[in-house]
Design a protein around this motif. Structure first.
Motif, PDB file in Angstrom:
ATOM      1  N   ILE A  77      -3.928   9.646   3.233  1.00  0.00           N
ATOM      2  CA  ILE A  77      -4.123   9.510   1.603  1.00  0.00           C
ATOM      3  C   ILE A  77      -4.353   7.715   1.019  1.00  0.00           C
ATOM      4  O   ILE A  77      -3.014   7.795   1.001  1.00  0.00           O
ATOM      5  CB  ILE A  77      -4.362  10.145   0.214  1.00  0.00           C
ATOM      6  CG1 ILE A  77      -4.302  11.565   0.923  1.00  0.00           C
ATOM      7  CG2 ILE A  77      -4.990   9.727  -0.839  1.00  0.00           C
ATOM      8  CD1 ILE A  77      -4.073  12.500  -0.529  1.00  0.00           C
ATOM      9  N   LEU A  78      -4.653   6.760   1.230  1.00  0.00           N
ATOM     10  CA  LEU A  78      -5.158   5.212   0.801  1.00  0.00           C
ATOM     11  C   LEU A  78      -5.083   5.275   0.082  1.00  0.00           C
ATOM     12  O   LEU A  78      -5.921   4.929  -0.760  1.00  0.00           O
ATOM     13  CB  LEU A  78      -5.130   4.139   1.921  1.00  0.00           C
ATOM     14  CG  LEU A  78      -4.955   2.904   2.008  1.00  0.00           C
ATOM     15  CD1 LEU A  78      -3.016   2.241   2.362  1.00  0.00           C
ATOM     16  CD2 LEU A  78      -5.451   2.506   3.044  1.00  0.00           C
ATOM     17  N   VAL A 106      -2.045  -6.291   6.591  1.00  0.00           N
ATOM     18  CA  VAL A 106      -2.041  -5.802   4.999  1.00  0.00           C
ATOM     19  C   VAL A 106      -3.289  -5.952   5.186  1.00  0.00           C
ATOM     20  O   VAL A 106      -4.202  -6.428   5.439  1.00  0.00           O
ATOM     21  CB  VAL A 106      -0.646  -6.921   3.837  1.00  0.00           C
ATOM     22  CG1 VAL A 106       0.434  -6.889   4.764  1.00  0.00           C
ATOM     23  CG2 VAL A 106      -1.958  -8.162   3.362  1.00  0.00           C
ATOM     24  N   SER A 107      -3.396  -5.029   3.988  1.00  0.00           N
ATOM     25  CA  SER A 107      -4.829  -4.684   3.656  1.00  0.00           C
ATOM     26  C   SER A 107      -5.016  -4.857   1.768  1.00  0.00           C
ATOM     27  O   SER A 107      -3.918  -4.200   1.331  1.00  0.00           O
ATOM     28  CB  SER A 107      -5.380  -3.147   3.996  1.00  0.00           C
ATOM     29  OG  SER A 107      -6.067  -2.406   2.663  1.00  0.00           O
ATOM     30  N   LEU A 140       5.389  10.926   1.529  1.00  0.00           N
ATOM     31  CA  LEU A 140       5.171   9.337   0.383  1.00  0.00           C
ATOM     32  C   LEU A 140       5.638   7.959   1.993  1.00  0.00           C
ATOM     33  O   LEU A 140       6.851   7.766   1.788  1.00  0.00           O
ATOM     34  CB  LEU A 140       6.064   9.032  -0.750  1.00  0.00           C
ATOM     35  CG  LEU A 140       4.993   8.044  -1.521  1.00  0.00           C
ATOM     36  CD1 LEU A 140       3.611   7.778  -1.654  1.00  0.00           C
ATOM     37  CD2 LEU A 140       5.959   8.204  -2.973  1.00  0.00           C
ATOM     38  N   ASN A 141       4.690   6.528   1.927  1.00  0.00           N
ATOM     39  CA  ASN A 141       4.915   5.708   3.190  1.00  0.00           C
ATOM     40  C   ASN A 141       4.613   4.864   2.398  1.00  0.00           C
ATOM     41  O   ASN A 141       3.807   5.152   1.406  1.00  0.00           O
ATOM     42  CB  ASN A 141       4.467   6.197   4.714  1.00  0.00           C
ATOM     43  CG  ASN A 141       4.933   7.191   4.905  1.00  0.00           C
ATOM     44  OD1 ASN A 141       6.272   7.681   5.189  1.00  0.00           O
ATOM     45  ND2 ASN A 141       3.441   7.906   5.648  1.00  0.00           N
ATOM     46  N   ILE A 142       5.506   3.981   2.061  1.00  0.00           N
ATOM     47  CA  ILE A 142       5.247   2.829   1.419  1.00  0.00           C
ATOM     48  C   ILE A 142       5.125   1.415   2.371  1.00  0.00           C
ATOM     49  O   ILE A 142       6.396   1.153   3.013  1.00  0.00           O
ATOM     50  CB  ILE A 142       6.169   2.460   0.612  1.00  0.00           C
ATOM     51  CG1 ILE A 142       6.356   3.417  -0.528  1.00  0.00           C
ATOM     52  CG2 ILE A 142       6.198   0.835   0.110  1.00  0.00           C
ATOM     53  CD1 ILE A 142       7.528   3.382  -1.475  1.00  0.00           C
ATOM     54  N   LYS A 143       4.614   0.846   2.155  1.00  0.00           N
ATOM     55  CA  LYS A 143       3.872  -0.893   2.581  1.00  0.00           C
ATOM     56  C   LYS A 143       4.247  -1.177   2.469  1.00  0.00           C
ATOM     57  O   LYS A 143       3.934  -1.623   1.604  1.00  0.00           O
ATOM     58  CB  LYS A 143       2.729  -0.814   3.813  1.00  0.00           C
ATOM     59  CG  LYS A 143       3.166  -1.786   5.119  1.00  0.00           C
ATOM     60  CD  LYS A 143       1.268  -1.397   5.675  1.00  0.00           C
ATOM     61  CE  LYS A 143       1.397  -3.085   6.533  1.00  0.00           C
ATOM     62  NZ  LYS A 143      -0.391  -2.870   7.035  1.00  0.00           N
ATOM     63  N   GLY A 188       0.781  -1.495   0.014  1.00  0.00           N
ATOM     64  CA  GLY A 188      -0.068  -0.383   0.017  1.00  0.00           C
ATOM     65  C   GLY A 188       1.030   1.346   0.386  1.00  0.00           C
ATOM     66  O   GLY A 188       1.936   1.445  -0.055  1.00  0.00           O
ATOM     67  N   LEU A 189       0.217   2.416   0.007  1.00  0.00           N
ATOM     68  CA  LEU A 189       0.430   3.719  -0.423  1.00  0.00           C
ATOM     69  C   LEU A 189       0.110   4.330   0.812  1.00  0.00           C
ATOM     70  O   LEU A 189      -1.505   4.615  -0.105  1.00  0.00           O
ATOM     71  CB  LEU A 189       1.212   4.292  -1.747  1.00  0.00           C
ATOM     72  CG  LEU A 189       1.735   3.701  -2.818  1.00  0.00           C
ATOM     73  CD1 LEU A 189       1.587   4.725  -4.591  1.00  0.00           C
ATOM     74  CD2 LEU A 189       2.726   3.418  -2.842  1.00  0.00           C
ATOM     75  N   ASN A 190       0.727   4.940   1.945  1.00  0.00           N
ATOM     76  CA  ASN A 190       0.455   6.028   2.694  1.00  0.00           C
ATOM     77  C   ASN A 190       0.919   7.745   2.699  1.00  0.00           C
ATOM     78  O   ASN A 190       2.235   7.391   2.380  1.00  0.00           O
ATOM     79  CB  ASN A 190       0.912   5.333   4.491  1.00  0.00           C
ATOM     80  CG  ASN A 190      -0.446   5.931   4.916  1.00  0.00           C
ATOM     81  OD1 ASN A 190      -1.099   7.217   5.023  1.00  0.00           O
ATOM     82  ND2 ASN A 190      -0.718   5.143   6.484  1.00  0.00           N
ATOM     83  N   ILE A 191      -0.516   8.450   1.763  1.00  0.00           N
ATOM     84  CA  ILE A 191       0.150   9.229   2.371  1.00  0.00           C
ATOM     85  C   ILE A 191      -0.439  10.341   2.708  1.00  0.00           C
ATOM     86  O   ILE A 191      -1.578  10.974   2.887  1.00  0.00           O
ATOM     87  CB  ILE A 191      -0.558   9.860   0.331  1.00  0.00           C
ATOM     88  CG1 ILE A 191       0.772   8.857  -0.273  1.00  0.00           C
ATOM     89  CG2 ILE A 191       0.685  11.724   0.203  1.00  0.00           C
ATOM     90  CD1 ILE A 191       0.210  10.186  -1.920  1.00  0.00           C
ATOM     91  N   SER A 192       0.713  11.441   3.692  1.00  0.00           N
ATOM     92  CA  SER A 192       0.349  12.190   4.423  1.00  0.00           C
ATOM     93  C   SER A 192       1.151  13.308   4.507  1.00  0.00           C
ATOM     94  O   SER A 192       1.987  13.771   3.750  1.00  0.00           O
ATOM     95  CB  SER A 192       1.058  11.518   5.825  1.00  0.00           C
ATOM     96  OG  SER A 192       2.193  11.401   5.731  1.00  0.00           O
ATOM     97  N   ALA A 193       0.108  14.645   4.916  1.00  0.00           N
ATOM     98  CA  ALA A 193       0.457  16.070   5.029  1.00  0.00           C
ATOM     99  C   ALA A 193       1.029  16.384   5.957  1.00  0.00           C
ATOM    100  O   ALA A 193       1.248  15.571   7.153  1.00  0.00           O
ATOM    101  CB  ALA A 193      -0.882  16.816   4.310  1.00  0.00           C
TER     102      ALA A 193
END
Length: 323
Positions: free
Chosen positions: A255-256, A281-282, A320-323, A20-25
């Motif tokens: 934002i997922l 995981v999702s 940008l965070n990558i799981k 997944g990609l996890n985007i935070s501000a």
């Protein structure tokens, strides 16, 4: 203001799976063969490697100009079946079917290193990348120019759905993703940057040799490399003020984007994969099949890339965070 951002993840040389990609501000900085055969016999093979070629012309200038090739002033020979067409998304393009050679004449006002850029649109359903030999003035400038590949693209035909019993997810069919793409001539085996071609001042002839074709060319350019450091992070690094000006995400919810559903990829091997061993995981399920990652053992080649499209709620900078 809403913006659509297209994210690309490329592999250097490693095995990778993404769930997944996890985007935070407001974050601090975080860091098949289509039957074509090569019909370019008249060009004499060169023993010069790319490394020796670059060393031979270094230190050369990196001009700022871009040289655009006039597509309609082409000369086709051999088995190249070419014509000017508007079939590629209504853009005036050169349609190329078969092998053979296609040539253009062009002028260079400032000698130096240039990158070769092509905007193209694939019209074939085969699995092979578009492959071309690139010669300048009747010879290949270096050995690796005899065959340069330009990717074709793929996507999932549908979203991931449940079977008729609403228990297990079904792997969607993969189909061609056809649209205009722009890419530099590259070879990940010799350089992690686009290939550079030395062009002297004066008149030249570009000849492309069809290895695997069946595609449209929308534009050809030799791009000056004066700003070759512009892609470095240090050149675009946001200030603390710019980071603080980015509006917070609504209710602090990130934002997922599910990694197993990219917009498209450049490899038919990059498919959604079920990873049942990690409940974190999702999506996940203790007993039923859920496709929840992309990559694993199939993501093992340089330049394999997946592309994602996300909607930003406001203009600004995001981590940008990558799981």
């Amino acid at each position: 203001m809403k913006r659509i951002a297209l994210l690309a993840l490329a592999l250097a040389v490693c095995l990778l799976s993404v769930s997944g990609l996890n985007i935070s501000a407001n974050a601090s900085e975080t860091s098949e063969n289509n039957g074509n055969t090569n019909n370019n016999q008249y060009v004499q093979p060169t023993e010069c490697s790319y490394e020796n070629y670059i060393n031979e012309y270094s230190p050369a200038d990196y001009p700022s100009e871009n040289i655009t090739i006039s597509l309609d002033r082409f000369t086709a020979s051999g088995n190249a079946d070419c014509s000017i067409s508007t079939a590629a998304e209504s853009i005036n393009s050169l349609s190329w079917v078969g092998t053979g050679e296609v040539s253009w004449e062009f002028s260079v006002h400032n000698g130096g290193f240039y990158r070769f850029e092509m905007n193209y649109f694939s019209q074939s359903e085969n699995n092979s990348s578009v492959s071309l030999g690139i010669d300048i003035d009747g010879e290949y400038p270096f050995a690796e120019a005899r065959e340069v590949s330009f990717d074709r693209y793929w996507k999932n035909k549908t979203s991931i759905r449940l079977d008729k019993d609403h228990k297990n997810q079904i792997l969607p069919e993969i189909v061609r993703y056809n649209c205009n793409m722009t890419a530099f001539a590259e070879n990940g085996n010799v350089s992690d940057e686009p290939l550079k071609f030395y062009l002297s001042e004066g008149e030249h002839t570009l000849t492309l040799h069809g290895v695997y074709t069946d595609f449209f060319i929308s534009s050809l350019r030799f791009c000056g490399d004066a700003n070759k450091t512009a892609d470095l992070y240090s050149a675009i690094r946001p200030s603390l003020e710019q980071l603080e000006d980015t509006p917070a995400l609504i209710d602090g919810v990130s934002i997922l984007t599910e990694a197993e559903m990219p917009k498209y990829t450049n490899s038919a091997l990059l498919r959604p994969v079920s990873e049942p061993s990690d409940y974190a995981v999702s999506p996940s399920h203790p007993t039923n099949v859920r496709y929840n990652v992309i990559g694993t053992d199939s993501w093992n080649t340089a330049r394999q890339t997946v592309f994602y499209e996300v909607t930003a709620p406001a203009e600004g900078y995001y981590a940008l965070n990558i799981k």
